[in-house]
Motif scaffolding. Structure first.
Motif, PDB file in Angstrom:
ATOM      1  N   GLY A 238       0.805  -1.211   0.000  1.00 42.62           N
ATOM      2  CA  GLY A 238       0.000   0.000   0.000  1.00 42.62           C
ATOM      3  C   GLY A 238       0.837   1.259   0.000  1.00 42.62           C
ATOM      4  N   PRO A 239       0.223   2.391  -0.379  1.00 47.00           N
ATOM      5  CA  PRO A 239       0.971   3.635  -0.587  1.00 47.00           C
ATOM      6  C   PRO A 239       1.237   4.466   0.662  1.00 47.00           C
ATOM      7  CG  PRO A 239      -1.315   3.960  -1.193  1.00 47.00           C
ATOM      8  CD  PRO A 239      -1.183   2.516  -0.820  1.00 47.00           C
ATOM      9  N   GLU A 240       0.523   4.209   1.772  1.00 43.55           N
ATOM     10  CA  GLU A 240       0.628   5.096   2.933  1.00 43.55           C
ATOM     11  C   GLU A 240       1.563   4.524   3.998  1.00 43.55           C
ATOM     12  OE1 GLU A 240       0.972   7.597   5.552  1.00 43.55           O
ATOM     13  OE2 GLU A 240      -0.049   8.215   3.698  1.00 43.55           O
ATOM     14  N   ALA A 241       2.670   5.215   4.226  1.00 44.42           N
ATOM     15  CA  ALA A 241       3.720   4.714   5.123  1.00 44.42           C
ATOM     16  C   ALA A 241       3.224   4.531   6.550  1.00 44.42           C
ATOM     17  CB  ALA A 241       4.921   5.661   5.096  1.00 44.42           C
ATOM     18  N   TRP A 242       2.376   5.425   7.043  1.00 44.66           N
ATOM     19  CA  TRP A 242       1.919   5.303   8.431  1.00 44.66           C
ATOM     20  C   TRP A 242       1.150   4.003   8.639  1.00 44.66           C
ATOM     21  CZ3 TRP A 242      -0.261  10.898   9.612  1.00 44.66           C
ATOM     22  CH2 TRP A 242       0.813  11.795   9.639  1.00 44.66           C
ATOM     23  N   LEU A 243       0.360   3.613   7.654  1.00 45.01           N
ATOM     24  CA  LEU A 243      -0.379   2.357   7.761  1.00 45.01           C
ATOM     25  C   LEU A 243       0.542   1.158   7.567  1.00 45.01           C
ATOM     26  CD1 LEU A 243      -3.638   3.337   5.837  1.00 45.01           C
ATOM     27  CD2 LEU A 243      -3.403   2.982   8.295  1.00 45.01           C
ATOM     28  N   ARG A 244       1.451   1.240   6.631  1.00 45.93           N
ATOM     29  CA  ARG A 244       2.379   0.128   6.401  1.00 45.93           C
ATOM     30  C   ARG A 244       3.217  -0.177   7.636  1.00 45.93           C
ATOM     31  NH1 ARG A 244       3.943   2.895   1.653  1.00 45.93           N
ATOM     32  NH2 ARG A 244       5.975   3.273   2.622  1.00 45.93           N
ATOM     33  N   GLU A 245       3.672   0.886   8.286  1.00 44.42           N
ATOM     34  CA  GLU A 245       4.669   0.724   9.343  1.00 44.42           C
ATOM     35  C   GLU A 245       4.078   0.545  10.733  1.00 44.42           C
ATOM     36  OE1 GLU A 245       7.430   3.954   9.052  1.00 44.42           O
ATOM     37  OE2 GLU A 245       7.717   3.672   6.890  1.00 44.42           O
ATOM     38  N   TYR A 246       2.904   1.132  10.990  1.00 40.60           N
ATOM     39  CA  TYR A 246       2.430   1.187  12.380  1.00 40.60           C
ATOM     40  C   TYR A 246       1.078   0.523  12.632  1.00 40.60           C
ATOM     41  CZ  TYR A 246       6.217   4.577  12.654  1.00 40.60           C
ATOM     42  OH  TYR A 246       7.448   5.187  12.590  1.00 40.60           O
ATOM     43  N   ALA A 247       0.370   0.119  11.586  1.00 46.40           N
ATOM     44  CA  ALA A 247      -0.980  -0.418  11.772  1.00 46.40           C
ATOM     45  C   ALA A 247      -0.954  -1.902  12.108  1.00 46.40           C
ATOM     46  CB  ALA A 247      -1.805  -0.192  10.509  1.00 46.40           C
ATOM     47  N   ASP A 248      -1.730  -2.273  13.115  1.00 43.50           N
ATOM     48  CA  ASP A 248      -1.922  -3.670  13.491  1.00 43.50           C
ATOM     49  C   ASP A 248      -3.234  -4.128  12.871  1.00 43.50           C
ATOM     50  OD1 ASP A 248      -2.411  -6.125  14.630  1.00 43.50           O
ATOM     51  OD2 ASP A 248      -2.108  -5.477  16.695  1.00 43.50           O
ATOM     52  N   PHE A 249      -3.156  -4.920  11.808  1.00 45.68           N
ATOM     53  CA  PHE A 249      -4.351  -5.305  11.071  1.00 45.68           C
ATOM     54  C   PHE A 249      -5.108  -6.462  11.697  1.00 45.68           C
ATOM     55  CE2 PHE A 249      -2.069  -2.741   8.018  1.00 45.68           C
ATOM     56  CZ  PHE A 249      -3.094  -1.952   7.517  1.00 45.68           C
ATOM     57  N   GLN A 250      -4.657  -6.906  12.864  1.00 48.03           N
ATOM     58  CA  GLN A 250      -5.457  -7.814  13.678  1.00 48.03           C
ATOM     59  C   GLN A 250      -6.374  -7.024  14.616  1.00 48.03           C
ATOM     60  OE1 GLN A 250      -5.616 -11.533  14.287  1.00 48.03           O
ATOM     61  NE2 GLN A 250      -5.314 -11.130  12.128  1.00 48.03           N
ATOM     62  N   ARG A 251      -6.213  -5.712  14.651  1.00 48.12           N
ATOM     63  CA  ARG A 251      -7.014  -4.856  15.531  1.00 48.12           C
ATOM     64  C   ARG A 251      -7.554  -3.668  14.742  1.00 48.12           C
ATOM     65  NH1 ARG A 251      -3.676  -3.338  20.727  1.00 48.12           N
ATOM     66  NH2 ARG A 251      -1.899  -3.297  19.288  1.00 48.12           N
ATOM     67  N   VAL A 252      -8.438  -3.960  13.796  1.00 50.15           N
ATOM     68  CA  VAL A 252      -9.115  -2.931  13.018  1.00 50.15           C
ATOM     69  C   VAL A 252     -10.479  -2.671  13.652  1.00 50.15           C
ATOM     70  CG1 VAL A 252     -10.066  -2.308  10.765  1.00 50.15           C
ATOM     71  CG2 VAL A 252      -7.924  -3.614  10.899  1.00 50.15           C
ATOM     72  N   PHE A 253     -10.796  -1.412  13.855  1.00 49.29           N
ATOM     73  CA  PHE A 253     -12.070  -1.025  14.461  1.00 49.29           C
ATOM     74  C   PHE A 253     -12.792  -0.052  13.536  1.00 49.29           C
ATOM     75  CE2 PHE A 253      -9.588  -2.572  17.923  1.00 49.29           C
ATOM     76  CZ  PHE A 253     -10.501  -3.156  18.801  1.00 49.29           C
ATOM     77  N   LEU A 254     -14.092  -0.270  13.383  1.00 46.75           N
ATOM     78  CA  LEU A 254     -14.945   0.619  12.605  1.00 46.75           C
ATOM     79  C   LEU A 254     -15.769   1.454  13.566  1.00 46.75           C
ATOM     80  CD1 LEU A 254     -16.264  -1.900   9.906  1.00 46.75           C
ATOM     81  CD2 LEU A 254     -14.102  -0.612   9.935  1.00 46.75           C
ATOM     82  N   VAL A 255     -15.734   2.770  13.402  1.00 46.31           N
ATOM     83  CA  VAL A 255     -16.428   3.675  14.323  1.00 46.31           C
ATOM     84  C   VAL A 255     -17.140   4.752  13.503  1.00 46.31           C
ATOM     85  CG1 VAL A 255     -16.175   5.266  16.274  1.00 46.31           C
ATOM     86  CG2 VAL A 255     -14.625   3.299  16.058  1.00 46.31           C
ATOM     87  N   GLY A 256     -18.354   5.108  13.921  1.00 46.69           N
ATOM     88  CA  GLY A 256     -19.067   6.184  13.259  1.00 46.69           C
ATOM     89  C   GLY A 256     -20.230   6.675  14.092  1.00 46.69           C
TER      90      GLY A 256
END
Length: 316
Positions: A147-165
Motif C-alpha cells: 500500500g501507498p501510505e507509510a503510516w499504515l504500512r509501518e504502524y498499523a496492526d491489522f489484527q485490531r481494526v475497528f470501525l467507528v461512526g
C-alpha cells in the motif's frame, strides 16, 4: 428576469440550520465546509495528520492520524471513522470531526483513517456506501507492508481494526461490518470491533417526517423506503453474519432516534450472531452531544469508554 431569478432561487430541500438545496442544482452546506482544519505534522496535541487520495477515485479522500511520538516497530490498533451528516453533509476536515477523531487518537493511542465519502445530492446513495467500502479496502491493502501510505504500512496492526461512526456514520459502520461478514476480508486482517455512536436506523412503525427520515429519503431517492435493509436492521438478512467479534452501541437518553439504536441492539442480539454486544446510554443528552460539547464531563466519559473498547482487544 424576475421569473428566472425566482426559479433559480426556489428551494427543493432544506435541513436548517445545516443544509439547503435549490431546484437549479445548487447546494449550500452550512456544516462541514467551514472552519476547516489543515493537516499538520506534530501538532500541539501530539497528533500528526495528513490527507490522502484513495485509489484515485475522484473526490474520495481521507485524513490519516497517528500519535506524533511512536516507537519504531510499534504496532497500533487501526480505527476507520465514518462521519455523520445524513449522507449529505459533514467532513473529516471540519473542526468538529477533526478535533473529535484527533482526541480519540490521543486517548486510545491508535492510527486512524477518517473517510471523506462523497455526498448527496451530487452523489446520491449508494455512492456513500460504496466509497466507504472502497476506503476500507484501501486501508486493508496496507496489510503485509503493502500500500501507498507509510503510516499504515509501518504502524498499523491489522489484527485490531475497528470501525467507528456517529449517526449515519454508525449506520455505515453496520453496513461495512455486514459486507465484510458476507464477502470476507484479506487473510490476516481482522475487524476486532464496531462502534455505533447514536446510529441512524429506520423503523417502519415510527418512520415519519423527522429530519433523520427525510434525510434518508433525500439522500437515497431510489430507496424502497423505511424497509430498505441498509437502514432497517429488522429487514437485513446479513445481521447474523456481522464480520466482527465485538459491537459497542452508544445511545443518548434524549435523542430523537434513540429507539432505532435499541432496535439494532435487539435485532443483533436475537439474530444468532456469535459476537459480544454492549450498549451504553448517556443520561440527559441529545443526539451527537459529544461532538458539539466535547469538553463536557459526559462527552469525555464517552471518549474514554470508546478508547477502552478499542484497547481491551489485544493482538493474539
Amino acid at each position: 428576469m424576475d421569473s428566472v431569478r425566482s426559479s433559480t432561487s426556489e428551494v427543493a430541500h432544506e435541513f436548517l440550520p445545516y443544509f439547503r438545496a435549490y431546484k437549479d442544482g445548487r447546494v449550500e452546506r452550512y456544516f462541514g465546509t467551514t472552519d476547516i482544519v489543515p493537516p499538520s505534522l506534530n501538532s500541539h496535541n501530539g497528533i500528526s495528520t495528513k490527507d490522502v487520495q484513495i485509489f484515485q477515485v475522484e473526490g474520495l479522500t481521507a485524513r490519516v492520524y497517528m500519535p506524533s511520538t511512536i516507537s519504531q516497530g510499534q504496532k497500533l490498533p487501526v480505527m476507520v471513522y465514518y462521519h455523520g451528516g445524513g449522507f449529505f453533509m459533514g467532513s473529516p476536515f471540519c473542526a468538529t470531526y477533526h478535533n473529535h477523531v484527533a482526541s480519540l487518537v490521543a486517548e486510545a493511542c491508535i492510527v486512524a483513517v477518517s473517510v471523506d465519502y462523497r455526498l448527496a445530492p451530487e452523489h446520491p446513495v449508494p455512492v456513500g456506501y460504496e466509497d466507504s467500502w472502497v476506503a476500507l479496502q484501501w486501508v486493508i491493502s496496507h496489510f503485509n507492508g503493502d500500500g501507498p501510505e507509510a503510516w499504515l504500512r509501518e504502524y498499523a496492526d491489522f489484527q485490531r481494526v475497528f470501525l467507528v461512526g456517529d449517526s449515519i456514520g454508525g449506520n455505515i459502520v453496520h453496513n461495512m461490518a455486514a459486507r465484510a461478514g458476507v464477502e470476507g476480508l484479506a487473510a490476516g486482517v481482522r475487524i476486532a470491533g464496531a462502534c455505533l455512536v447514536q446510529p441512524y436506523f429506520a423503523m417502519k412503525e415510527s418512520a415519519g417526517t423527522g429530519v433523520e427520515d427525510r434525510s434518508w429519503l433525500f439522500s437515497c431517492p431510489t430507496t424502497s423506503g423505511f424497509d430498505d435493509p441498509r437502514v432497517n436492521p429488522a429487514e437485513d438478512s446479513r445481521v447474523s453474519r456481522l464480520g466482527c467479534s465485538k459491537v459497542l452501541i452508544f445511545l443518548a437518553e434524549n435523542d430523537d432516534i434513540r429507539e432505532r439504536g435499541l432496535l439494532y441492539y435487539e435485532t443483533l442480539k436475537k439474530s444468532g450472531w456469535e459476537g459480544e454486544i454492549e450498549i451504553v446510554e448517556t443520561e440527559g443528552e441529545k443526539h451527537v452531544f459529544h461532538l458539539f460539547n466535547p469538553n463536557c464531563e459526559k462527552a469525555l466519559a464517552l471518549l474514554k469508554r470508546l478508547a477502552s473498547f478499542i484497547n481491551q482487544d489485544k493482538a493474539t
